[in-house]
Design an enzyme around this catalytic site. Structure first.
Site, short mmCIF file in Angstrom:
data_model
loop_
_atom_site.label_atom_id
_atom_site.label_comp_id
_atom_site.label_asym_id
_atom_site.label_seq_id
_atom_site.Cartn_x
_atom_site.Cartn_y
_atom_site.Cartn_z
N LYS A 188 52.13 35.25 6.19
CA LYS A 188 52.93 36.49 6.21
C LYS A 188 52.39 37.43 7.28
CE LYS A 188 53.04 40.51 4.28
NZ LYS A 188 53.57 41.32 5.42
N GLU A 263 39.02 39.47 4.30
CA GLU A 263 38.36 40.19 5.41
C GLU A 263 38.91 41.60 5.34
OE1 GLU A 263 36.17 38.90 7.38
OE2 GLU A 263 36.61 36.77 7.62
N CYS A 297 38.33 46.14 12.83
CA CYS A 297 37.66 46.25 11.52
C CYS A 297 36.15 46.36 11.70
CB CYS A 297 38.03 45.06 10.66
SG CYS A 297 37.85 43.54 11.53
N GLU A 397 36.67 54.76 6.69
CA GLU A 397 37.18 54.05 7.87
C GLU A 397 38.38 54.82 8.45
OE1 GLU A 397 39.29 50.26 7.30
OE2 GLU A 397 37.93 49.46 8.79
P1 NAD Z 1 47.06 46.60 4.75
O1 NAD Z 1 46.06 46.13 3.78
O2 NAD Z 1 48.01 47.66 4.31
O3 NAD Z 1 48.01 45.40 5.26
C1 NAD Z 1 47.49 44.17 5.68
C2 NAD Z 1 48.48 43.08 5.31
O4 NAD Z 1 48.58 43.02 3.90
C3 NAD Z 1 49.91 43.30 5.83
O5 NAD Z 1 50.48 42.06 6.16
C4 NAD Z 1 50.61 43.87 4.62
O6 NAD Z 1 52.01 43.66 4.61
C5 NAD Z 1 49.95 43.12 3.49
N1 NAD Z 1 49.99 43.81 2.19
C6 NAD Z 1 49.99 45.15 1.96
N2 NAD Z 1 50.06 45.38 0.63
C7 NAD Z 1 50.09 44.17 0.01
C8 NAD Z 1 50.16 43.74 -1.34
N3 NAD Z 1 50.20 44.62 -2.35
N4 NAD Z 1 50.16 42.43 -1.61
C9 NAD Z 1 50.10 41.52 -0.62
N5 NAD Z 1 50.06 41.86 0.69
C10 NAD Z 1 50.05 43.16 1.01
O7 NAD Z 1 46.24 47.00 6.00
P2 NAD Z 1 46.75 47.62 7.35
O8 NAD Z 1 46.83 49.09 7.20
O9 NAD Z 1 47.97 46.91 7.81
O10 NAD Z 1 45.52 47.20 8.32
C11 NAD Z 1 44.43 48.02 8.59
C12 NAD Z 1 43.25 47.67 7.73
O11 NAD Z 1 42.91 46.29 7.87
C13 NAD Z 1 42.00 48.41 8.10
O12 NAD Z 1 41.43 48.97 6.95
C14 NAD Z 1 41.05 47.35 8.67
O13 NAD Z 1 39.71 47.56 8.47
C15 NAD Z 1 41.50 46.13 8.01
N6 NAD Z 1 41.21 44.97 8.87
C16 NAD Z 1 40.17 44.17 8.55
C17 NAD Z 1 39.84 43.09 9.34
C18 NAD Z 1 38.69 42.18 9.01
O14 NAD Z 1 38.58 41.11 9.59
N7 NAD Z 1 37.82 42.51 8.11
C19 NAD Z 1 40.62 42.81 10.46
C20 NAD Z 1 41.67 43.64 10.76
C21 NAD Z 1 41.97 44.72 9.95
#
Ligand code: NAD
Length: 495
Positions: A188, A263, A297, A397
């Site tokens: 997804k 992650e 991240c 963050e």
């Molecule tokens: P997010 O958690 O809102 O979304 C990430 C993904 O999860 C998207 O595809 C989203 O549609 C999906 N998602 C959201 N809610 C969900 C649910 N209830 N059930 C299943 N899937 C769901 O995060 P974001 O705002 O899109 O991304 C930024 C964040 O991601 C930052 O906090 C960053 O630190 C983190 N990040 C971490 C890494 C890592 O490797 N540790 C890498 C990139 C980003």
């Protein structure tokens, strides 16, 4: 189901808009769509279909069928690897188009997308393609009465959920090891940046993967993402995104006790000791927080500086940002920093900048929005000094080009400050003292430590966090373990 697009750099391509299921692009069951916005101009690029829970059922059924189908199941590791190598070649051939789409949809500089992100995808597919026939079990000697061995088996259908900050790289990090081990996938995409991976889906078919092995779904997290996590026919969930969503996923996945890899977020420290090469520290501190518009991240977003060299370092760091962080149209070759990915992220970062000002930190550089020709989600690179460890800008963050700098007096204090976080993803330290470098590296609570650099990750080296930064590892050999079951076979040799 597709549209012809042209980017400001003159490149044209046919953009798929559907859900990629069984090697075909299809509409969502209720034909709902979501718009992808260009963060530089704030204009809509196009609308793509967004999956419902019914579409997730269809995609999971396709992946389940493909998992059992001899066209995939009976392939040797060498044959699976060959498909992955073919895909890597196709990605390489389509590099300019993929980089163009990434620049348009995400706002990252075209040059970065072309020279870093697309090559990362090629490298990851080649690396795990090479591993596909080298990842096997053991014979375990337990004496003459028994013959015992292990077999590494794929887990089954893997649900993979990625964020918007590195759409191509994050997809490759997840697809690479999953396919290497013989799983099938429903991936997804992030709803903010679906376009590059929908284009790459065409290459998956062209490479010759059987239908249903890789299904690529666009859609909202709460709808499509949650349906995937809760689906009883999904064996594993691999997720990259925020810590808050990671916690929700753990809860949802518990009902069917899925294997999970997470992650999540970070607030990674970078420590500059008094004996450090300050030019080197300034260069990498800039890379560590200002690359990718600060949307990393592992961004080293807390810089801890020994009080003796505090003023020298902060001046060098500021000069480095002023020299390199050129804001502008991400298609311009001179641009280092494009817009933030969405209005929501842009507003979130600006609200943190206001919080920092209200908390009494000093704005040493930036501290404001920086629209280009009156448009776009641009933010000036921002440095806060006089930051106290109790402040929100030190603890939370921000996920943007915004860094908090605080002084320390002793090595012990630096370690304590570095570890004073719920997160434990990346970390960096600068010193010329070899013993100190390794001593501090041992003490830091993080999945990764960079000595005299920052954020120079590598596909051959494991990546992941401790504490609330995640569970499990991606990349390197360690990235294979989350995608296979080690089955033990006991053979009684006694008569
Ligand atoms: P997010 O958690 O809102 O979304 C990430 C993904 O999860 C998207 O595809 C989203 O549609 C999906 N998602 C959201 N809610 C969900 C649910 N209830 N059930 C299943 N899937 C769901 O995060 P974001 O705002 O899109 O991304 C930024 C964040 O991601 C930052 O906090 C960053 O630190 C983190 N990040 C971490 C890494 C890592 O490797 N540790 C890498 C990139 C980003």
């Amino acid at each position: 189901m597709e549209v012809e697009l042209t980017a400001p750099n003159g490149r044209n391509w046919t953009q798929p808009l559907g859900l990629f299921i069984n090697n075909k692009f299809v509409k969502s069951s209720n034909e709902q769509k979501l718009a992808s916005i260009n963060p530089t101009t704030e204009e809509e690029i196009c609308s793509v279909y967004a999956a419902t829970s019914d579409d997730i059922d269809t995609a999971v059924a396709a992946a389940r069928k493909a998992f059992k189908d001899p066209s995939w199941k009976s392939l040797s590791g060498t044959e699976r690897g060959a498909l992955m190598l073919r895909l890597a070649d196709l990605v390489s051939q389509h590099a300019e188009t993929l980089a163009t789409i990434e620049c348009l949809d995400n706002g990252k500089p075209y040059t970065t997308a072309l020279t870093e992100n697309v090559p990362e995808v090629v490298n990851v597919f080649r690396y795990y393609g090479g591993y596909a026939d080298k990842n096997f079990g053991q014979v375990i000697d337990v004496g003459p009465a028994k013959f015992a061995y292990t077999v590494k088996e794929p887990l089954g259908v893997c649900g993979q959920i990625i964020p918007w900050n590195y759409p191509l790289d994050m997809a490759a990090w997840k697809l690479g090891p999953a396919l290497c081990c013989g799983n099938t996938v429903v991936l997804k995409l992030a709803e903010q940046t679906p376009l590059s991976m929908l284009y790459l889906a065409k290459l998956i078919k062209e490479a010759g993967f059987p239908p249903g092995v890789v299904n690529i779904i666009n859609g909202y997290g709460r709808e499509a993402g949650a349906a995937l996590v809760q689906h009883p026919q999904v064996d594993k969930i691999a997720f990259t995104g925020s810590t808050a969503t990671g916690k929700e996923i753990m809860k949802m996945a518990s009902a069917t006790m899925k294997n999970i890899t997470l992650e999540t977020g970070g607030k990674s420290p970078l420590i500059v000791f008094e004996d450090a090469d300050l030019d080197l520290a300034a260069t990498w501190s800039h890379i560590g927080i200002m690359s990718n518009q600060g949307q990393i991240c592992t961004a080293t977003s807390r810089i801890l500086v020994h009080e003796k060299i505090y003023d020298d370092f902060t001046e060098k760091f500021k000069a480095k940002i002023q020299e390199i962080s050129v804001l502008g149209d991400p298609f311009e070759e001179t641009t280092f920093q494009g817009p933030q990915v969405t209005r929501q992220q842009y507003e979130r970062i600006l609200s943190y900048i206001n919080i920092g000002k209200e908390e009494g930190a000093t704005v040493f550089l930036g501290g404001e929005a920086a629209p280009q020709k009156g448009k776009g989600f641009f933010i000036a690179p921002t440095v806060f000094t006089n930051v106290k460890p109790t402040m929100k800008i030190y603890r939370e963050e921000i996920f943007g080009p915004c860094v908090a700098i605080a002084p320390f007096k002793t090595e012990e204090e630096a370690i304590e400050m570095a570890n004073d976080s719920t997160y434990g993803l990346g970390s960096a330290l600068f010193t010329r003292d070899l013993s100190r470098a390794h001593r501090v590296a041992r003490e830091i609570e993080a999945g990764m430590v960079w000595i005299n650099s920052s954020n120079d990750s590598d596909f051959r080296i494991p990546f992941g966090g401790v504490k609330q930064s995640g569970i499990g590892r991606e990349l390197g050999e360690a990235g294979l373990a989350p995608y296979c079951n080690v089955k033990a076979v006991h053979v009684n040799m006694a008569t």
